[in-house]
Design an enzyme around this catalytic site. Structure first.
Site, mmCIF file in Angstrom:
data_model
loop_
_atom_site.group_PDB
_atom_site.id
_atom_site.type_symbol
_atom_site.label_atom_id
_atom_site.label_comp_id
_atom_site.label_asym_id
_atom_site.label_seq_id
_atom_site.Cartn_x
_atom_site.Cartn_y
_atom_site.Cartn_z
ATOM 1 N N CYS A 183 15.812 -36.007 -67.488
ATOM 2 C CA CYS A 183 14.487 -36.014 -67.573
ATOM 3 C C CYS A 183 13.712 -37.159 -67.187
ATOM 4 O O CYS A 183 12.960 -37.378 -66.452
ATOM 5 C CB CYS A 183 14.097 -35.788 -69.175
ATOM 6 N N HIS A 184 14.379 -38.257 -67.560
ATOM 7 C CA HIS A 184 13.634 -39.677 -67.117
ATOM 8 C C HIS A 184 14.580 -40.587 -66.764
ATOM 9 O O HIS A 184 14.698 -41.726 -66.710
ATOM 10 C CB HIS A 184 12.868 -40.282 -68.381
#
Lengths: 427, 183
Positions: free
Chosen positions: B147-148
């Site tokens: 995701c990040h």
């Protein structure tokens, strides 16, 4: 801006009602005889378009709620049931899902209109702040609505966004547990999001009434940013002038809306959301809906968890302070040669952030996001600084002059007299 | 005297009394109503009851493999680490870590090969990749959150990326050599 009421009850019943509940008078004064600046362009039709979109979302949403089941084991299938079994269910769902996107298209145009023409400046600060409140409510509503189909993007979007609160010191984890109603996003979360998704549009409706009230109290801004000085010369009655223009723009907008609904109904969504929610697997590339991308890019640009959350929140809240951040007294960017260039740079920055929000958070994209985040906030600093030294172009002496000034000589004067007389003739 | 010049009486009236008494009752009543209105948001009895301890047999997990399971609705990773992974986790200078913690403190003595951690990234809750053979394991032979972009090492400690904390270790104990009880 509105003067004396020009409503004259025509029938006996209207007179009877007017003495008891002057509701027809209210409607007449705010949607028929209400004076609007004569120089409004098509960017001023987006308020009406937004009102239409709000009602359209409420109508389709209430119908969808009749067929939807808010339970973690049944929600996904109930949405497929709507798509396959319910008469015209596919249409209602596509209208609602794409309607949310169109709502944001319209609200962003509406906001950039306000930014360009300085509609946030005195005496419209409260009107503007109410608009920021509506934007926040819209974002909350859209986010919770996206969770309801309980697909992979729904589930992980809900997890990521609710986890933002865990960045808060001390109380963060407790807040997240209370938001979830459990130790992870699960059935209690889905249930409360459905309840709130149904409630918030009506709260939006309430704030919209305040927004319109504030608008009708201070009067509309216009492309010159010059206040109405002479109602006779500078304005035309709402009906038929603004009514027909608003409806025409609305029909064009519905054309765009229909294109997405009938030809590209899933273009603005994510294929991953057609996979049922799975708490053990996160999709490889999770992104929010397009209208949240610029804010998502700001969140990811800051390498610190709490810092990222604060920056994202600040990106929206800073708008509420704009009336006091912009130091120039001149409203319209048309007369502000330096600030106008910064405005267009700001538009590019917002679109750029949207692009970066859709890209993976690595390498050059992160650095670019950081630069663009700085530029986003820099715009508000720039507006304060520019206003201190910028020399604006001369403003027209009145709205009527700005419209008719180009038409020199006899014909212009005649036309001015003719159109100025028109409100009386029609009103 | 004062009373002669004052237009308002300074004496306590029945209205003053009612104002204070009603106000006090209102405040207490409001407080009494807020408690249930907020409390209902918390995890309900059923969810809390689902937090009863669970037993897990680790014998089927081969070296280098990892499994996922749920406890209290939360995802848990159990990883059977290789010798290399354990050595890597222990070779690190703890002081340089974003969330300093020794590998010894994160596993049970005598069972160093088994790592039990919550399976949600401490950034925003995504599930990091690294359990299946083909998954990216990040730069530190542990997990990578898609995701990040957070990298966890073979001890589940955050090494790189936006996540602030190590993957937490849930409460568990060995009930036999290859059996654990979580909770």
């Amino acid at each position: 801006m509105s003067g004396h009421s020009s409503y004259v009850p025509k029938t006996g019943f209207e007179r009877w009602l007017d003495a008891r509940l002057p509701i027809v008078r209210l409607m007449h004064d705010s949607a028929v005889s209400y004076p609007v600046p004569r120089n409004l362009n098509y960017f001023w039709t987006f308020g009406g378009i937004l009102m239409f979109m709000l009602v359209a979302q409420i109508v389709t949403g209430i119908i969808l709620a009749m067929h939807y089941t808010a339970h973690s084991t049944m929600a996904f299938n109930s949405v497929e049931h709507i798509m396959r079994d319910v008469n015209y269910g596919w249409l209602l769902r596509y209208l609602h899902a794409n309607g949310a996107s169109m709502f944001f298209v319209a609200v962003y145009v509406h906001m950039f209109r306000g930014l360009y023409y300085g509609s946030y400046k005195a005496p419209r600060e409260v009107l503007w702040i109410l608009g920021v409140v509506i934007l926040l409510l819209m974002m909350a509503t859209a986010f919770m609505g996206y969770v309801l189909p309980w697909g992979q993007m729904s589930f992980w979007g809900a997890t990521v966004i609710t986890s933002l609160f865990s960045a808060l010191p001390i109380v963060g984890e407790t807040i997240v547990t209370f938001l979830w109603g459990g130790f992870s996003v699960d059935n209690p979360t889905l249930n409360r999001f459905f309840s709130l998704h149904y409630l918030l549009p009506f709260m939006i409706f309430g704030v919209v009434i305040l927004h319109v009230w504030a608008l009708h109290h201070v009067g509309q801004n216009n492309p010159t940013g010059v206040e109405v000085k002479n109602v006779q010369k500078d304005t035309v009655p709402f009906t038929p002038y603004a009514t027909v223009k608003d409806v025409f723009a609305m029909v064009c907008f519905i054309g765009l809306f229909s294109y997405f609904v009938f030809y590209q109904p899933n273009f603005l969504g994510h294929a991953d959301n057609y996979i049922p929610a799975n708490p053990a697997v996160t999709p490889a590339h999770i992104v929010p809906e397009w209208y949240f991308l610029p804010f998502y890019a700001i969140l990811r640009a800051i390498p610190d968890k709490l810092g990222g959350v604060i920056a994202m929140g600040a990106a929206i809240v800073v708008l509420a302070f704009l009336p006091w951040l912009d130091s120039s007294k001149v409203r319209s960017m048309s007369y502000r040669p330096i600030a106008r260039q910064f405005f267009w740079a700001f538009v590019v920055v917002c679109i750029g952030l949207g692009y970066l929000g859709a890209m993976p958070a690595e390498g050059g994209y992160v650095i670019a996001s950081q630069i663009f985040t700085a530029l986003y906030f820099g715009y508000f600093v720039a507006l304060f600084v520019i206003g201190l030294f910028e020399r604006p172009k001369p403003l027209p002496s009145s709205i009527a002059d700005s419209v008719l000034g180009a038409l020199q000589g006899g014909s212009g004067a005649r036309m001015a007299a003719a159109t100025a007389a028109e409100p009386n003739a029609k009103g | 005297m004062a009373q002669a010049t004052d237009t308002k009486s300074t004496e306590t009236t029945r209205r003053d009394f009612l104002m204070l008494a009603t106000g006090a009752a209102g405040v207490v009543g409001l407080g009494a109503v807020v408690v249930p209105l907020v409390s209902q948001l918390a995890p309900d009895a059923q969810t809390v009851a689902a937090g009863a301890p669970i037993d897990l047999d680790l014998a089927p997990i081969a070296e280098g493999q990892a499994i996922k399971l749920f406890w209290r609705g939360k995802l848990i990773f159990v990883r059977h680490r290789t010798k290399k992974e354990i050595d890597e986790a222990r070779a690190v200078n703890v002081a340089t870590l974003p969330d300093p913690q020794t590998d010894e403190a994160r596993v049970k003595a005598g069972h160093e090969q088994f790592l039990v951690v919550y399976g949600n990234c401490t950034h925003l809750g995504c599930v990091p990749l690294g359990n299946s053979p083909g998954d990216p394991k990040g730069d530190f032979d542990g997990w990578f959150c898609p995701c990040h972009g957070s990298h966890y090492d073979s001890s589940g400690r955050i090494r790189k990326g936006p996540a602030p904390l190590n993957l937490p270790v849930p409460p568990y104990a060995f009930s036999a050599d290859t059996k654990i009880r979580i909770g």
